[in-house]
Structure formats: structure tokens, C-alpha cells
Motif scaffolding. Structure first.
Motif, PDB file in Angstrom:
ATOM      1  N   TYR A 151      13.480  29.727  -3.555  1.00  0.00           N
ATOM      2  CA  TYR A 151      14.598  29.722  -3.299  1.00  0.00           C
ATOM      3  C   TYR A 151      14.878  29.321  -1.732  1.00  0.00           C
ATOM      4  O   TYR A 151      13.613  30.012  -0.773  1.00  0.00           O
ATOM      5  CB  TYR A 151      15.061  31.228  -3.194  1.00  0.00           C
ATOM      6  N   THR A 210      15.708  24.539 -10.614  1.00  0.00           N
ATOM      7  CA  THR A 210      16.246  25.010 -11.435  1.00  0.00           C
ATOM      8  C   THR A 210      18.193  25.335 -11.681  1.00  0.00           C
ATOM      9  O   THR A 210      18.795  25.139 -13.026  1.00  0.00           O
ATOM     10  CB  THR A 210      15.812  25.621 -12.520  1.00  0.00           C
ATOM     11  N   GLU A 211      17.999  25.167 -10.432  1.00  0.00           N
ATOM     12  CA  GLU A 211      19.458  25.784 -10.561  1.00  0.00           C
ATOM     13  C   GLU A 211      19.849  25.212  -8.360  1.00  0.00           C
ATOM     14  O   GLU A 211      19.272  25.543  -8.035  1.00  0.00           O
ATOM     15  CB  GLU A 211      19.791  26.746 -10.065  1.00  0.00           C
ATOM     16  N   GLU A 228      10.318  21.918 -10.845  1.00  0.00           N
ATOM     17  CA  GLU A 228      11.824  21.493 -10.624  1.00  0.00           C
ATOM     18  C   GLU A 228      13.453  22.110  -9.870  1.00  0.00           C
ATOM     19  O   GLU A 228      12.865  23.277 -10.313  1.00  0.00           O
ATOM     20  CB  GLU A 228      12.177  21.338 -12.161  1.00  0.00           C
ATOM     21  N   GLU A 244      17.546  26.590  -5.864  1.00  0.00           N
ATOM     22  CA  GLU A 244      16.047  27.775  -7.121  1.00  0.00           C
ATOM     23  C   GLU A 244      15.228  26.474  -7.906  1.00  0.00           C
ATOM     24  O   GLU A 244      15.900  25.287  -8.700  1.00  0.00           O
ATOM     25  CB  GLU A 244      16.975  28.208  -7.534  1.00  0.00           C
ATOM     26  N   ALA A 288       6.581  26.751 -11.291  1.00  0.00           N
ATOM     27  CA  ALA A 288       5.324  25.948 -11.900  1.00  0.00           C
ATOM     28  C   ALA A 288       5.449  24.159 -12.064  1.00  0.00           C
ATOM     29  O   ALA A 288       4.429  24.119 -12.441  1.00  0.00           O
ATOM     30  CB  ALA A 288       5.507  26.696 -13.468  1.00  0.00           C
ATOM     31  N   THR A 289       6.670  23.738 -11.696  1.00  0.00           N
ATOM     32  CA  THR A 289       7.442  22.959 -11.846  1.00  0.00           C
ATOM     33  C   THR A 289       7.137  21.792 -10.918  1.00  0.00           C
ATOM     34  O   THR A 289       7.574  20.919 -11.197  1.00  0.00           O
ATOM     35  CB  THR A 289       8.003  22.573 -13.598  1.00  0.00           C
ATOM     36  N   ASN A 318      10.797  36.152  -8.783  1.00  0.00           N
ATOM     37  CA  ASN A 318      10.538  36.201 -10.291  1.00  0.00           C
ATOM     38  C   ASN A 318      10.546  34.692 -10.614  1.00  0.00           C
ATOM     39  O   ASN A 318      10.593  33.969 -11.509  1.00  0.00           O
ATOM     40  CB  ASN A 318      12.313  36.226 -11.318  1.00  0.00           C
ATOM     41  N   ASP A 319       9.722  34.122  -9.758  1.00  0.00           N
ATOM     42  CA  ASP A 319       8.853  32.966 -10.065  1.00  0.00           C
ATOM     43  C   ASP A 319       9.154  31.990  -9.510  1.00  0.00           C
ATOM     44  O   ASP A 319       9.274  30.082 -10.057  1.00  0.00           O
ATOM     45  CB  ASP A 319       8.305  32.895 -11.424  1.00  0.00           C
ATOM     46  N   HIS A 320      10.249  31.463  -8.903  1.00  0.00           N
ATOM     47  CA  HIS A 320      11.235  31.153  -8.106  1.00  0.00           C
ATOM     48  C   HIS A 320      11.202  30.885  -6.748  1.00  0.00           C
ATOM     49  O   HIS A 320      11.204  31.813  -5.921  1.00  0.00           O
ATOM     50  CB  HIS A 320      12.710  30.630  -8.762  1.00  0.00           C
ATOM     51  N   ASP A 331      11.511  25.852  -9.856  1.00  0.00           N
ATOM     52  CA  ASP A 331      10.945  26.560 -10.350  1.00  0.00           C
ATOM     53  C   ASP A 331       9.001  26.279  -9.677  1.00  0.00           C
ATOM     54  O   ASP A 331       8.810  25.223 -10.072  1.00  0.00           O
ATOM     55  CB  ASP A 331      10.570  26.076 -11.715  1.00  0.00           C
TER      56      ASP A 331
END
Length: 298
Positions: free
Chosen positions: A123, A141-142, A139, A132, A136-137, A119-121, A134
Motif C-alpha cells: 500500500y 489492484t486497487e 500490478e 494497492e 507477486a505481479t 495481505n500480500d499487497h 500486488d
């Protein structure tokens, strides 16, 4: 009508000549077809041919993940100790031709190892957490804490769950809907994981190459490649498995063939990656600090 001996004899000779010619042509064609069939069925010697290598700037790189959606390689660099929470670990972005695009795409990790995308992340396992990121960035995220974890290692995804191994607790966990669950226990020194066709999970541990069922039970496929590190699934009968010390094997129909040995050069073969459309095996060399790409033939 009457035939004289003179008129009949040439006819017999002509028929015999035609039959003989046909038989000769048929034999030649059969031989050619037979030779062609033998040539077509001649087995290809499995092997790996060096294509390229990155500059030696990817410090203690443990794993490589090829992401088709971005045609990019992600490389996990431990940089410090493999079980030290020192905050110096990183993720690099590398092109499929070996150019380092972003050396420090993600920083501040401890000892990043196995990677997978869902899902675009991205891991990433990090000692006792699953991180997790991102795509795209870049960053974070989790960050998921894994209770009781000691040495998280490889990771893979079926698109709904992220499976990941703990080599020292002999456990396979999975992330689903934000929660961490246990998939299988008592998997001695479980390391490499990979999802194959039909969402089937495969793994490498001290017993060998395993195929897992949905309830965590398993069947042993191969007992030669024990203590494996990275795993690639080509199809349900064909696999590539690495041992960290410098060995890579092709496993076909349960039989293992060594196709690379860099132990004398002390060049490790850790958690390998793969570019499927080009049959390129990507090897993180750990202490050599570079990723090496090989063309696979089999």
C-alpha cells in the motif's frame, strides 16, 4: 590430650595462614567480579556506521520499506514534484545489499511516499489516493480515493488496517475492509507512523513523538524530535526518528540522542526503513537519489 607450646604454635600459624590466604583469594575474586560487572554494564555509545549505498538512480526517493517475506526493499521515487499529479512516480525493488533489482517495478504513480504491506499487497500513499499493489505481479489492484486529502504521507499496518497520514490536513486515516475512515484529527503536520508491539500506533508530528490509544487520543513520549519524518519502533521504550533535513535520533525512555547529521552535505533523511534482524537503518536521501544503509548500535 595435652598440647605443649611447641606443638600448638605451628597449628595456630597454619590456621592463620589458611585464613589469610582465603581472605586474599576472596578479595581477588570479589575485585575481579566487580571489575567484570562494571565492564558488562558499560553503556554502548549509540550511533550509525555506513554500510552501503545504492547507485544514485532512485530519483527523489522518499521512503524505503523492508519486506521480510521477500527479503526485499521497496523504494518510493517521487521523481517529479511532491504534490504534482504528473504520473512519473515509481516504485523500485532493491536487494538488502543495495543492488537495484528493478528500477521501474511499478510506474505511472504521481508522488508516491509512505509504504506498508498487508495481505500480500503493498500500500502506497499518492497525494490524495491510497494505491494497492500486488506483491507477486507488481500490478495495481486497487486505488482508494481519500475524500478531502491533500498531502498523504506515511503508512503502516497492524495486519487488519492500513493507517496513513495527511500532513496538510493534520489527519490520520485508515483503510479497513475496503473503506476509508478517520482515526485522529488535529494532529499538526502529522507525518511518520509506525505500529509497535501489541498493535500500538506511534506517530511523529509538530508536537513530537506520540503513542496513540485505540480511540485516537494520545500521550506525548518525546517533545524534542518535532516535525519528524520516518519512524522505527524498536520496543515500547526505544525508537528511531528522522527529520527530513538530515537528522536521525535514537529516542530511549523519552530522551532523544542525535545519531546522524547529514545536513551539511545536504543529504536528506526522509521516511527511513529498518531490517530488524540485522539492526540496519535504511535512509532514503531524497534529492541525492540513493538509499544509504547504516549499522545501528545502541
Amino acid at each position: 590430650m595435652k598440647f605443649s607450646a611447641k606443638s600448638y604454635t605451628p597449628l595456630v600459624f597454619s590456621i592463620g595462614a589458611v585464613v589469610g590466604l582465603a581472605m586474599a583469594c576472596g578479595t581477588a575474586t570479589t575485585n575481579q567480579e566487580s571489575e567484570g560487572t562494571v565492564a558488562a554494564e558499560e553503556p554502548v555509545e549509540p550511533g550509525l556506521e555506513l554500510l552501503w549505498e545504492t547507485p544514485a538512480e532512485l530519483t527523489t526517493n522518499e521512503s524505503v520499506h523492508f519486506e521480510e517475506s521477500g527479503d526485499i526493499l521497496y523504494v518510493a521515487n517521487i521523481e517529479g514534484g511532491p504534490d504534482e499529479k504528473d504520473g512519473v512516480g515509481s516504485i523500485s525493488k532493491v536487494s538488502t545489499s543495495g543492488e537495484i533489482l528493478e528500477r521501474d517495478w511499478v510506474t505511472g504513480l504521481h508522488a508516491p511516499k509512505g509504504m506498508t504491506v498487508m495481505n500480500d499487497h503493498l500500500y502506497v500513499t499518492d497525494i490524495d489516493h491510497l494505491v494497492e499493489i500486488d506483491l507477486a505481479t507488481g500490478e495495481i489492484t486497487e486505488t482508494y480515493e481519500v475524500e478531502g486529502a491533500v498531502f498523504l504521507n506515511d503508512a503502516t499496518s497492524d495486519g487488519k488496517k492500513v493507517f496513513f497520514s495527511d500532513m496538510r490536513t493534520n489527519t490520520i486515516h485508515y483503510l479497513e475492509d475496503g473503506g476509508i475512515h478517520t482515526f485522529a484529527t488535529e494532529q499538526k503536520s502529522i507525518n511518520g507512523l509506525r505500529i509497535g508491539n501489541g498493535g500500538i500506533l506511534y506517530g511523529l508530528d509538530a508536537e513530537g513523538l506520540k503513542q496513540y490509544n485505540s480511540d485516537g487520543s494520545f500521550e506525548l513520549i518525546n517533545t524534542e524530535v518535532t516535525g519528524g519524518d520516518g519512524l522505527i519502533v524498536l520496543d515500547e521504550q526505544t525508537f528511531i526518528a528522522s527529520r527530513w533535513a538530515g537528522e536521525i535520533y535514537l529516542v530511549q525512555e523519552g530522551k532523544a540522542t542525535k545519531i546522524l547529521d547529514t545536513t551539511e552535505e545536504e543529504s536528506n533523511t526522509a521516511d527511513i526503513g529498518f531490517i530488524p534482524d540485522e539492526n540496519i537503518v535504511l535512509v532514503p536521501t531524497f534529492f541525492k537519489n540513493k538509499v544509504v544503509a547504516y549499522q545501528l548500535t545502541y
